[in-house]
Design a protein around this motif. Structure first.
Motif, PDB file in Angstrom:
ATOM      1  N   GLN A 270       0.828  -1.213   0.000  1.00  0.00           N
ATOM      2  CA  GLN A 270       0.000   0.000   0.000  1.00  0.00           C
ATOM      3  C   GLN A 270       0.857   1.256   0.000  1.00  0.00           C
ATOM      4  O   GLN A 270       0.548   2.233  -0.677  1.00  0.00           O
ATOM      5  CB  GLN A 270      -0.913  -0.029   1.233  1.00  0.00           C
ATOM      6  N   ALA A 271       1.943   1.249   0.742  1.00  0.00           N
ATOM      7  CA  ALA A 271       2.865   2.386   0.773  1.00  0.00           C
ATOM      8  C   ALA A 271       4.122   2.024  -0.018  1.00  0.00           C
ATOM      9  O   ALA A 271       4.782   1.026   0.275  1.00  0.00           O
ATOM     10  CB  ALA A 271       3.245   2.737   2.212  1.00  0.00           C
ATOM     11  N   SER A 272       4.428   2.807  -1.043  1.00  0.00           N
ATOM     12  CA  SER A 272       5.591   2.528  -1.877  1.00  0.00           C
ATOM     13  C   SER A 272       6.877   2.789  -1.103  1.00  0.00           C
ATOM     14  O   SER A 272       7.019   3.809  -0.430  1.00  0.00           O
ATOM     15  CB  SER A 272       5.571   3.406  -3.130  1.00  0.00           C
ATOM     16  N   SER A 273       7.829   1.847  -1.201  1.00  0.00           N
ATOM     17  CA  SER A 273       9.137   1.992  -0.563  1.00  0.00           C
ATOM     18  C   SER A 273      10.203   1.738  -1.610  1.00  0.00           C
ATOM     19  O   SER A 273      10.220   0.672  -2.243  1.00  0.00           O
ATOM     20  CB  SER A 273       9.286   1.008   0.601  1.00  0.00           C
TER      21      SER A 273
ATOM     22  N   GLY B 273       2.771  11.151  -6.829  1.00  0.00           N
ATOM     23  CA  GLY B 273       2.229   9.989  -6.132  1.00  0.00           C
ATOM     24  C   GLY B 273       1.771   8.904  -7.091  1.00  0.00           C
ATOM     25  O   GLY B 273       2.031   7.710  -6.884  1.00  0.00           O
TER      26      GLY B 273
ATOM     27  N   GLN C 272       3.354   5.141  -7.675  1.00  0.00           N
ATOM     28  CA  GLN C 272       2.492   3.962  -7.581  1.00  0.00           C
ATOM     29  C   GLN C 272       2.703   3.036  -8.784  1.00  0.00           C
ATOM     30  O   GLN C 272       2.807   1.821  -8.648  1.00  0.00           O
ATOM     31  CB  GLN C 272       1.025   4.414  -7.513  1.00  0.00           C
TER      32      GLN C 272
ATOM     33  N   SER D  39       6.010   1.278  -8.478  1.00  0.00           N
ATOM     34  CA  SER D  39       5.908   0.201  -7.492  1.00  0.00           C
ATOM     35  C   SER D  39       5.296  -1.050  -8.106  1.00  0.00           C
ATOM     36  O   SER D  39       5.742  -2.178  -7.867  1.00  0.00           O
ATOM     37  CB  SER D  39       5.061   0.670  -6.305  1.00  0.00           C
TER      38      SER D  39
END
Length: 299
Positions: free
Chosen positions: A83-86, A133, A137, A140
């Protein structure tokens, strides 16, 4: 053999039961969506199935392999978009995906092809911290798919994407599934689930409430048909007098007739020459979702 088998998975955080004895199967090549309000347990469930989080009880297998303890045999065969891009700091988009490709022994050229497929060919030399953002996404997702996994997990993959990018990504995900991959995603978009998913699982408060095809879930709701009549065509009183109408609402856009005999009502409107601007809406997956989970605001 099922691609994913989940039996009685449970995860608690103190007094909160995030996932409450969930069991489900996903067939090979199936596209399954997991829906639920914020805090329903969707992400925690996926993380346990992916082998990222140890369950308190229950078990999960992917491609016939247990996912916990962390199973290195599975890693080349699954793709995970969190869910959170790293990302690795200060790398460009191209350097980023080349790094992911190298971890799996994939040639850099394949990474470049994935950047093009997700619409980032014009951002290859942009550092990841300078991407928008939506661009981050998409990067990712490309990193999760660069090694051609058999099973793909996507946690809200189209969040932060504009409508055009969402539609383009739908085409990409549909193509992945058509090529035989198993795909599981969480989403808040009902239209996305209806468009992409063979089946959807609806969760709330950690529990699996229902799981079926979108069409079967809508049929099971047995919701009345809404017939929206444009302003000036029909009064509330006239609507109530029509045969087959069970309820009437007045809105800024006209009068809404609720009925379980849509053909009868539309036929009467046609006979009275009142079909101008009429719209007919049957039950939707959103109606099912709201019926199961409620309409109240969630913290």
């Amino acid at each position: 053999m099922a691609a994913i088998e989940v039996r009685d998975l449970t995860m608690t955080y103190g007094t909160l039961t995030a996932v409450d004895h969930v069991s489900l199967d996903v067939a090979e090549g199936e596209f399954v969506g997991v829906l639920g309000p914020n805090g329903a347990g969707k992400t925690t469930l996926l993380e346990m199935i992916e082998g990222l989080r140890r369950p308190d009880s229950g078990s999960a297998t992917v491609l016939g392999e247990p996912v916990w303890p962390r199973n290195p045999r599975l890693l080349p065969r699954i793709g995970v978009q969190l869910q959170a891009s790293s990302f690795f700091e200060r790398l460009t988009a191209r350097e980023q995906i080349h790094t992911f490709a190298a971890l799996y022994g994939v040639r850099p050229r394949v990474g470049d092809e994935w950047l093009e497929r997700v619409g980032l060919s014009g951002k290859v030399d942009t550092r990841v911290e300078d991407l928008s953002g939506g661009q981050a996404q998409r990067l990712s997702i490309a990193c999760a798919l660069v090694h051609d996994p058999d099973v793909v997990f996507l946690d809200e993959p189209t969040a932060a994407l504009d409508p055009q990018a969402r539609r383009n990504l739908w085409d990409l995900l549909s193509g992945l599934n058509d090529s035989g991959r198993t795909v599981v995603l969480t989403t808040h978009y009902m239209d996305e689930a209806e468009e992409l998913c063979d089946r959807v699982a609806i969760m709330d408060a950690g529990r699996l409430l229902q799981m079926d095809t979108p069409a079967a879930l809508v049929r099971g709701l047995d919701a009345p048909t809404r017939i929206e009549v444009a302003p000036g065509q029909l009064s509330v009183e006239e609507g109530r007098a029509l045969p087959g109408v069970v309820a009437v609402e007045e809105t800024p856009d006209g009068v809404v007739l609720m009925t379980r005999q849509a053909a009868v009502v539309v036929g009467r409107l046609a006979a009275d020459d009142r079909l101008g601007g009429v719209r007919v809406r049957t039950g939707t997956l959103e109606d099912v979702f709201l019926d199961l989970t409620g309409r109240e605001y969630r913290a």
